[in-house]
Write a protein that holds these residues in place. Structure first.
Motif, PDB file in Angstrom:
ATOM      1  N   GLN A   1       9.168 -22.689  24.139  1.00 43.29           N
ATOM      2  CA  GLN A   1       9.529 -21.401  24.691  1.00 43.29           C
ATOM      3  C   GLN A   1       8.845 -21.272  26.058  1.00 43.29           C
ATOM      4  OE1 GLN A   1      10.109 -16.795  23.275  1.00 43.29           O
ATOM      5  NE2 GLN A   1       8.842 -18.114  22.042  1.00 43.29           N
ATOM      6  N   TYR A   2       9.648 -21.267  27.113  1.00 42.95           N
ATOM      7  CA  TYR A   2       9.133 -21.197  28.470  1.00 42.95           C
ATOM      8  C   TYR A   2       9.311 -19.787  29.022  1.00 42.95           C
ATOM      9  CZ  TYR A   2       9.038 -26.318  28.555  1.00 42.95           C
ATOM     10  OH  TYR A   2       8.762 -27.624  28.293  1.00 42.95           O
ATOM     11  N   PHE A   3       8.264 -19.299  29.671  1.00 39.28           N
ATOM     12  CA  PHE A   3       8.310 -17.957  30.227  1.00 39.28           C
ATOM     13  C   PHE A   3       8.610 -17.984  31.726  1.00 39.28           C
ATOM     14  CE2 PHE A   3       6.880 -14.883  27.077  1.00 39.28           C
ATOM     15  CZ  PHE A   3       6.440 -15.715  26.060  1.00 39.28           C
ATOM     16  N   GLY A   4       9.321 -16.975  32.171  1.00 36.60           N
ATOM     17  CA  GLY A   4       9.501 -16.759  33.590  1.00 36.60           C
ATOM     18  C   GLY A   4       8.319 -15.990  34.161  1.00 36.60           C
ATOM     19  N   PRO A   5       8.328 -15.756  35.468  1.00 36.68           N
ATOM     20  CA  PRO A   5       7.203 -15.066  36.110  1.00 36.68           C
ATOM     21  C   PRO A   5       7.196 -13.567  35.851  1.00 36.68           C
ATOM     22  CG  PRO A   5       8.885 -15.561  37.713  1.00 36.68           C
ATOM     23  CD  PRO A   5       9.332 -16.208  36.441  1.00 36.68           C
ATOM     24  N   GLY A   6       8.319 -13.027  35.366  1.00 36.57           N
ATOM     25  CA  GLY A   6       8.352 -11.612  35.046  1.00 36.57           C
ATOM     26  C   GLY A   6       8.881 -10.728  36.157  1.00 36.57           C
ATOM     27  N   THR A   7       9.281  -9.541  35.747  1.00 39.75           N
ATOM     28  CA  THR A   7       9.655  -8.465  36.679  1.00 39.75           C
ATOM     29  C   THR A   7       8.691  -7.319  36.436  1.00 39.75           C
ATOM     30  OG1 THR A   7      12.010  -9.003  36.774  1.00 39.75           O
ATOM     31  CG2 THR A   7      11.370  -6.728  37.286  1.00 39.75           C
ATOM     32  N   ARG A   8       8.006  -6.912  37.499  1.00 39.78           N
ATOM     33  CA  ARG A   8       7.069  -5.794  37.350  1.00 39.78           C
ATOM     34  C   ARG A   8       7.796  -4.502  37.656  1.00 39.78           C
ATOM     35  NH1 ARG A   8       2.180  -5.406  36.031  1.00 39.78           N
ATOM     36  NH2 ARG A   8       1.730  -7.631  36.305  1.00 39.78           N
ATOM     37  N   LEU A   9       7.887  -3.635  36.646  1.00 37.74           N
ATOM     38  CA  LEU A   9       8.584  -2.352  36.765  1.00 37.74           C
ATOM     39  C   LEU A   9       7.563  -1.220  36.828  1.00 37.74           C
ATOM     40  CD1 LEU A   9      11.125  -0.504  36.600  1.00 37.74           C
ATOM     41  CD2 LEU A   9      10.894  -0.625  34.108  1.00 37.74           C
ATOM     42  N   LEU A  10       7.716  -0.394  37.812  1.00 39.81           N
ATOM     43  CA  LEU A  10       6.870   0.797  37.934  1.00 39.81           C
ATOM     44  C   LEU A  10       7.774   2.015  37.847  1.00 39.81           C
ATOM     45  CD1 LEU A  10       4.143   2.169  38.497  1.00 39.81           C
ATOM     46  CD2 LEU A  10       4.616   1.923  40.947  1.00 39.81           C
TER      47      LEU A  10
ATOM     48  N   ALA B   1       1.948 -19.528  30.130  1.00 41.70           N
ATOM     49  CA  ALA B   1       2.325 -20.936  30.046  1.00 41.70           C
ATOM     50  C   ALA B   1       1.731 -21.527  28.775  1.00 41.70           C
ATOM     51  CB  ALA B   1       1.825 -21.692  31.269  1.00 41.70           C
ATOM     52  N   LEU B   2       2.549 -22.258  28.043  1.00 41.66           N
ATOM     53  CA  LEU B   2       2.088 -22.859  26.795  1.00 41.66           C
ATOM     54  C   LEU B   2       0.975 -23.866  27.064  1.00 41.66           C
ATOM     55  CD1 LEU B   2       2.460 -23.245  23.738  1.00 41.66           C
ATOM     56  CD2 LEU B   2       4.131 -25.038  24.283  1.00 41.66           C
ATOM     57  N   LEU B   3      -0.123 -23.702  26.303  1.00 39.13           N
ATOM     58  CA  LEU B   3      -1.291 -24.567  26.462  1.00 39.13           C
ATOM     59  C   LEU B   3      -1.345 -25.621  25.356  1.00 39.13           C
ATOM     60  CD1 LEU B   3      -3.797 -24.661  28.351  1.00 39.13           C
ATOM     61  CD2 LEU B   3      -4.961 -23.198  26.698  1.00 39.13           C
ATOM     62  N   ILE B   4      -1.289 -25.160  24.138  1.00 38.01           N
ATOM     63  CA  ILE B   4      -1.388 -26.015  22.959  1.00 38.01           C
ATOM     64  C   ILE B   4      -0.901 -25.201  21.774  1.00 38.01           C
ATOM     65  CG2 ILE B   4      -3.789 -25.320  22.559  1.00 38.01           C
ATOM     66  CD1 ILE B   4      -4.374 -28.148  21.522  1.00 38.01           C
ATOM     67  N   ALA B   5      -0.377 -25.880  20.756  1.00 43.34           N
ATOM     68  CA  ALA B   5       0.140 -25.164  19.593  1.00 43.34           C
ATOM     69  C   ALA B   5      -0.110 -25.980  18.332  1.00 43.34           C
ATOM     70  CB  ALA B   5       1.627 -24.884  19.763  1.00 43.34           C
ATOM     71  N   ILE B   6      -0.076 -25.286  17.199  1.00 44.92           N
ATOM     72  CA  ILE B   6      -0.340 -25.945  15.915  1.00 44.92           C
ATOM     73  C   ILE B   6       0.556 -25.366  14.842  1.00 44.92           C
ATOM     74  CG2 ILE B   6      -2.131 -24.357  15.076  1.00 44.92           C
ATOM     75  CD1 ILE B   6      -3.766 -26.869  14.257  1.00 44.92           C
ATOM     76  N   ARG B   7       0.856 -26.164  13.846  1.00 41.60           N
ATOM     77  CA  ARG B   7       1.565 -25.702  12.652  1.00 41.60           C
ATOM     78  C   ARG B   7       0.574 -25.695  11.498  1.00 41.60           C
ATOM     79  NH1 ARG B   7       6.743 -24.769  13.072  1.00 41.60           N
ATOM     80  NH2 ARG B   7       7.914 -25.637  14.817  1.00 41.60           N
TER      81      ARG B   7
END
Lengths: 114, 111
Positions: A103-112, B45-51
């Motif tokens: 699961q990869y995250f984006g940098p986000g949108t900051r909403l005020l 950002a994903l660093l490390i994970a475990i099950r």
């Protein structure tokens, strides 16, 4: 290979207005999740989209709605904005529903909200 | 809906020291436990994970220890460096990728 992209980066709205945030998933990913991160807090799960349908939802009111397009990109809509909606909105993508490992995250949108 | 509790809120360690962050969860349906690192202005950002079928996982200077019976897991950062200064989040996810995060730990590594 672009990662997860979000637009806009920053947004200022007033109470009662409506806002639309956009997310493009990482190439090869088809599942998009949205999170709200208040200042100094961890991300809170809003909902997840897969195959253009909302598959799961966290504890957020119906003012929060979304959409996923055939190209897997997604929008988050928030109606009747409240001051408490001010936060960083994060989009995360993964290659297929249930693929928790990536699961990869984006940098986000900051909403005020003023 | 605090399903994942994280401590401490903030942590200051000296360069070369060990940083330890702890998390506890409630929902036994969780089966994936990642740690994320977040720098200011960036997404996690994903660093490390475990099950839960293993009790420990090590990747470089980062180690996760997992105690299934106690429903607790922790992150150890060995030989902490100033570049490790960031906010760390533990998380727990169910098989449908519904991920719940802890409140975060702000780590400062002093040179």
């Amino acid at each position: 290979d672009a990662g997860v992209t979000q637009s806009p980066t920053h947004l200022i709205k007033t109470r009662g207005q409506q806002v639309t945030l956009r997310c493009s998933p990482k190439s090869g990913h088809d599942t998009v999740s949205w999170y709200q991160q208040a200042l100094g807090q961890g991300p809170q799960f809003i909902f997840q989209y897969y195959e253009e349908e909302e598959r799961q939802r966290g504890n957020f009111p119906d003012r929060f709605s979304g959409h996923q397009f055939p190209n897997y990109s997604s929008e988050l809509n928030v109606n009747a904005l409240l001051l408490g909606d001010s936060a960083l909105y994060l989009c995360a993508s993964s290659p297929l529903r249930g693929a928790q490992e990536t699961q990869y995250f984006g940098p986000g949108t900051r909403l005020l909200v003023l | 809906q605090q399903q994942v509790k994280q401590s401490p809120q903030s942590l200051i360690v000296q360069k070369g020291g060990i940083s330890i962050i702890n998390c506890a969860y409630e929902n036994t349906a969780f089966d994936y436990f990642p740690w994320y690192q977040q720098f200011p202005g960036k997404g996690p950002a994903l660093l490390i994970a475990i099950r839960p079928d293993v009790s420990e996982k090590k990747e470089g200077r980062f180690t996760i220890s997992f105690n299934k019976s106690a429903k607790q897991f922790s992150l150890h950062i060995m030989d902490s460096q100033p570049g490790d200064s960031a906010t760390y989040f533990c998380a727990a996810s169910n098989p449908n990728n519904d991920m719940r995060f802890g409140a975060g730990t702000r780590l400062t590594v002093k040179p």
